[in-house]
Design a protein around this motif. Structure first.
Motif, mmCIF file in Angstrom:
data_model
loop_
_atom_site.group_PDB
_atom_site.id
_atom_site.type_symbol
_atom_site.label_atom_id
_atom_site.label_comp_id
_atom_site.label_asym_id
_atom_site.label_seq_id
_atom_site.Cartn_x
_atom_site.Cartn_y
_atom_site.Cartn_z
ATOM 1 N N GLU A 90 2.326 1.822 -3.453
ATOM 2 C CA GLU A 90 1.355 2.374 -4.398
ATOM 3 C C GLU A 90 1.077 3.844 -4.123
ATOM 4 O O GLU A 90 0.862 4.625 -5.042
ATOM 5 C CB GLU A 90 0.064 1.554 -4.348
ATOM 6 C CG GLU A 90 0.228 0.159 -4.946
ATOM 7 C CD GLU A 90 -1.090 -0.571 -5.109
ATOM 8 O OE1 GLU A 90 -2.127 -0.045 -4.645
ATOM 9 O OE2 GLU A 90 -1.086 -1.661 -5.709
ATOM 10 N N ARG A 91 1.082 4.221 -2.863
ATOM 11 C CA ARG A 91 0.885 5.642 -2.534
ATOM 12 C C ARG A 91 2.032 6.478 -3.091
ATOM 13 O O ARG A 91 1.819 7.587 -3.592
ATOM 14 C CB ARG A 91 0.789 5.813 -1.021
ATOM 15 C CG ARG A 91 -0.536 5.346 -0.433
ATOM 16 C CD ARG A 91 -0.528 5.408 1.084
ATOM 17 N NE ARG A 91 -1.813 4.998 1.644
ATOM 18 C CZ ARG A 91 -2.021 4.762 2.931
ATOM 19 N NH1 ARG A 91 -1.018 4.908 3.808
ATOM 20 N NH2 ARG A 91 -3.214 4.399 3.365
ATOM 21 N N ARG A 92 3.238 5.943 -3.020
ATOM 22 C CA ARG A 92 4.382 6.681 -3.550
ATOM 23 C C ARG A 92 4.342 6.742 -5.084
ATOM 24 O O ARG A 92 4.773 7.724 -5.682
ATOM 25 C CB ARG A 92 5.680 6.038 -3.067
ATOM 26 C CG ARG A 92 5.939 6.332 -1.597
ATOM 27 C CD ARG A 92 7.144 5.602 -1.049
ATOM 28 N NE ARG A 92 7.454 6.072 0.302
ATOM 29 C CZ ARG A 92 8.313 5.504 1.121
ATOM 30 N NH1 ARG A 92 8.956 4.417 0.726
ATOM 31 N NH2 ARG A 92 8.538 5.993 2.322
ATOM 32 N N ASP A 127 9.673 9.803 -2.972
ATOM 33 C CA ASP A 127 8.944 8.630 -3.465
ATOM 34 C C ASP A 127 9.752 7.787 -4.447
ATOM 35 O O ASP A 127 9.503 6.586 -4.575
ATOM 36 C CB ASP A 127 7.637 9.059 -4.147
ATOM 37 C CG ASP A 127 6.668 9.688 -3.166
ATOM 38 O OD1 ASP A 127 6.696 9.310 -1.988
ATOM 39 O OD2 ASP A 127 5.885 10.565 -3.576
ATOM 40 N N THR A 174 0.833 -1.199 0.000
ATOM 41 C CA THR A 174 0.000 0.000 0.000
ATOM 42 C C THR A 174 0.870 1.254 0.000
ATOM 43 O O THR A 174 0.595 2.229 -0.715
ATOM 44 C CB THR A 174 -0.925 0.006 1.226
ATOM 45 O OG1 THR A 174 -1.748 -1.154 1.200
ATOM 46 C CG2 THR A 174 -1.816 1.241 1.221
ATOM 47 N N GLN A 175 1.931 1.237 0.818
ATOM 48 C CA GLN A 175 2.840 2.377 0.861
ATOM 49 C C GLN A 175 3.522 2.601 -0.481
ATOM 50 O O GLN A 175 3.663 3.739 -0.946
ATOM 51 C CB GLN A 175 3.893 2.163 1.952
ATOM 52 C CG GLN A 175 4.848 3.339 2.126
ATOM 53 C CD GLN A 175 5.924 3.056 3.158
ATOM 54 O OE1 GLN A 175 6.601 2.036 3.089
ATOM 55 N NE2 GLN A 175 6.079 3.953 4.112
ATOM 56 N N LYS A 218 -1.723 11.633 -12.737
ATOM 57 C CA LYS A 218 -1.098 11.871 -11.441
ATOM 58 C C LYS A 218 0.065 12.860 -11.493
ATOM 59 O O LYS A 218 0.032 13.913 -10.887
ATOM 60 C CB LYS A 218 -0.630 10.534 -10.855
ATOM 61 C CG LYS A 218 -1.762 9.616 -10.422
ATOM 62 C CD LYS A 218 -2.587 10.230 -9.297
ATOM 63 C CE LYS A 218 -3.682 9.302 -8.831
ATOM 64 N NZ LYS A 218 -4.460 9.867 -7.716
ATOM 65 N N GLU A 257 1.626 6.974 -6.670
ATOM 66 C CA GLU A 257 0.539 7.896 -6.989
ATOM 67 C C GLU A 257 0.936 9.352 -6.791
ATOM 68 O O GLU A 257 0.440 10.238 -7.487
ATOM 69 C CB GLU A 257 -0.684 7.582 -6.124
ATOM 70 C CG GLU A 257 -1.429 6.328 -6.558
ATOM 71 C CD GLU A 257 -2.701 6.125 -5.762
ATOM 72 O OE1 GLU A 257 -2.911 6.880 -4.786
ATOM 73 O OE2 GLU A 257 -3.484 5.227 -6.118
ATOM 74 N N THR A 258 1.850 9.627 -5.846
ATOM 75 C CA THR A 258 2.234 11.016 -5.593
ATOM 76 C C THR A 258 3.476 11.440 -6.378
ATOM 77 O O THR A 258 3.578 12.585 -6.817
ATOM 78 C CB THR A 258 2.472 11.238 -4.089
ATOM 79 O OG1 THR A 258 3.441 10.274 -3.624
ATOM 80 C CG2 THR A 258 1.187 11.040 -3.304
ATOM 81 N N LYS A 312 -8.450 3.495 -11.331
ATOM 82 C CA LYS A 312 -9.250 3.519 -10.112
ATOM 83 C C LYS A 312 -10.659 3.046 -10.430
ATOM 84 O O LYS A 312 -11.234 3.431 -11.453
ATOM 85 C CB LYS A 312 -9.294 4.930 -9.517
ATOM 86 C CG LYS A 312 -10.003 4.999 -8.170
ATOM 87 C CD LYS A 312 -9.925 6.387 -7.573
ATOM 88 C CE LYS A 312 -10.602 6.426 -6.197
ATOM 89 N NZ LYS A 312 -10.537 7.790 -5.595
#
Length: 472
Positions: A79-81, A90, A76-77, A428, A83-84, A416
């Protein structure tokens, strides 16, 4: 009456916790020892993993290195990186230099898919160049692992990841097989024409290399020995530009962009690998002309999509075909049936249109500086014009889309699922490639689950690779 949670059984509490978000679950684990026991249950985190990603490779966690919980939190971490996309925080970017010519292709020899162990494997990218060399790179460290001796200018490269082999074609028609770990040449085959289009894959325990020549011939060779199995004349004197196999490797598609009146052909892979006594292969022509892009659907291997000239020759059309085998007492026929078709609104012929697919019903089309997402029915879900110059390459997977452009940037977009509208694509961030005084833009891009690698066309003719590695 006050409700006493202490009266709940552990199984009941685990069921309740299965509806919680990850952050709420972590908070719940700190309430008391009983809640902590429920919140740390491996089954609970395993269900969360499978609900979010469908496929997870956590065999490595069963060896004591990690748990389903740590897998979920780390992925999850990551994927968040992705995305940002904050530089430094990141991801890290490294320039891979060494080629003295133009880069004609790049492939992952070792990559991290969304079903693989994304923390233990180190991505290795291989690039081929007109300088006559293949080079292997560690993308995370930014170092060259090996380089082949200088030969004739190379034209194409492909990989068989299961065998750990690379294959190249050069300017005089030589095909070579290379050992992925060392870069040693293990076999070669000489064709009669230059600039072969390559495709390597395994089907029914047989590994083969398909080579489409600039004179319209299709060779089937054993892998890794490169012994000829079959030879077919597909387009007399016209170059084979497109060579694509279905996900189950049972079908092979071949097309040329040179002859506008030449129909693409779909072959049975089995008939190429195990030819008949007279050497003929089982194929069927597709009733379209001017084909400029094609792709099979990943989860529907008997369905493919083509972009081609429309009937009025003024616009390009996108058509969907179902392919099936019809067996009779004495023969087998390939049946190609058009099931959908719609106009793309592209005036005239555009050989640089890019097409890729996702799942069983989503199409991604890039033309000029525009990226569009369609359904099979021709409904345009979304459109982007983030780039200021033409898109030159496209990479699509189950998590994101990456576009490369002449404007010296890569655009990262992520998929998404919306409750009301279904699958959507969200733009993004950009990954920048450098200076226009030094480069003419990105030309190719490849990505796995933790990295993106793209080639920059340099002003001095010495192309450079840019490797972006996301931190997990």
């Amino acid at each position: 009456m006050e409700f006493d949670v202490s009266n709940l059984s552990l199984d009941c509490l685990i069921h309740i916790f299965s509806f919680l978000h990850e952050d709420d679950l972590i908070i719940a684990s700190g309430v008391c020892k009983f809640w902590n026991e429920a919140a740390e249950t491996p089954w609970l985190w395993r269900q969360m993993c499978l609900q979010r990603w469908t496929f997870c490779n956590v065999a490595w966690s069963e060896c004591g290195k990690a748990t389903w919980k740590s897998y979920y939190l780390q992925r999850t971490q990551l994927e968040r990186r992705m995305e940002t996309g904050r530089s430094g925080a990141d991801y890290t970017c490294r320039s891979l230099r060494g080629h003295t010519g133009s880069i004609v292709g790049l492939v992952y020899l070792v990559g991290n898919s969304d079903t693989a162990d994304i923390w233990n494997a180190t991505p290795v990218i291989c690039s081929a160049s007109t300088d006559g060399t293949v080079r292997a790179w560690n993308t995370q460290q930014g170092v060259q692992l090996w380089a082949t001796p200088i030969q004739r200018p190379l034209c194409d490269i492909t990989v068989d990841p299961e065998l750990g082999l690379l294959f190249t074609s050069d300017s005089e028609g030589k095909l070579s097989a290379w050992e992925g770990l060392t870069g040693q040449e293990v076999a070669s085959f000489l064709t009669t024409s230059s600039g072969c289009k390559l495709l390597a894959y395994s089907v029914e325990d047989q590994s083969v290399l398909m080579a489409g020549t600039s004179r319209g011939s299709l060779y089937t060779l054993t892998s890794p020995s490169l012994s000829q199995v079959s030879h077919q004349v597909v387009f007399d004197t016209f170059k084979i530009d497109l060579l694509i196999s279905s996900a189950d490797r049972k079908l092979l598609f071949a097309a040329t962009k040179e002859g506008s009146d030449m129909s693409p052909k779909i072959f049975s892979s089995e008939s190429l690998i195990c030819p008949s006594e007279d050497g003929s292969a089982l194929y069927q022509s597709v009733a379209v002309s001017g084909c400029c892009a094609a792709a099979f659907l990943p989860t529907e291997p008997s369905r493919m999509v083509l972009i081609h000239d429309s009937e009025d020759w003024q616009n390009s059309a996108l058509s969907v075909f179902d392919i099936s085998m019809k067996k009779s007492k004495y023969q087998v026929d390939i049946i190609v049936q058009q099931v959908e078709s719609f106009q793309l609104g592209i005036r005239g012929r555009h050989s640089e249109v890019l097409l890729q697919t996702r799942g069983n019903d989503t199409l991604v089309v890039a033309m000029a500086n525009t990226l569009r997402v369609y359904t099979l029915k021709g409904v345009m879900l979304t459109s982007f014009e983030d780039h200021t110059q033409p898109i030159t390459a496209l990479c699509v997977d189950s998590f994101r889309v990456v576009t490369a452009s002449r404007d010296l940037s890569l655009r990262v977009l992520t998929w998404k699922k919306e409750r009301d509208t279904g699958l959507t694509l969200q733009s993004k961030f950009h990954l920048l490639g450098g200076s226009h005084s030094m480069s003419r833009g990105f030309t190719k891009v490849a990505c796995d689950y933790v990295s993106i690698v793209a080639s920059l066309q340099s002003v001095d003719g010495k192309d450079v690779l840019k490797a972006y590695s996301f931190n997990s």
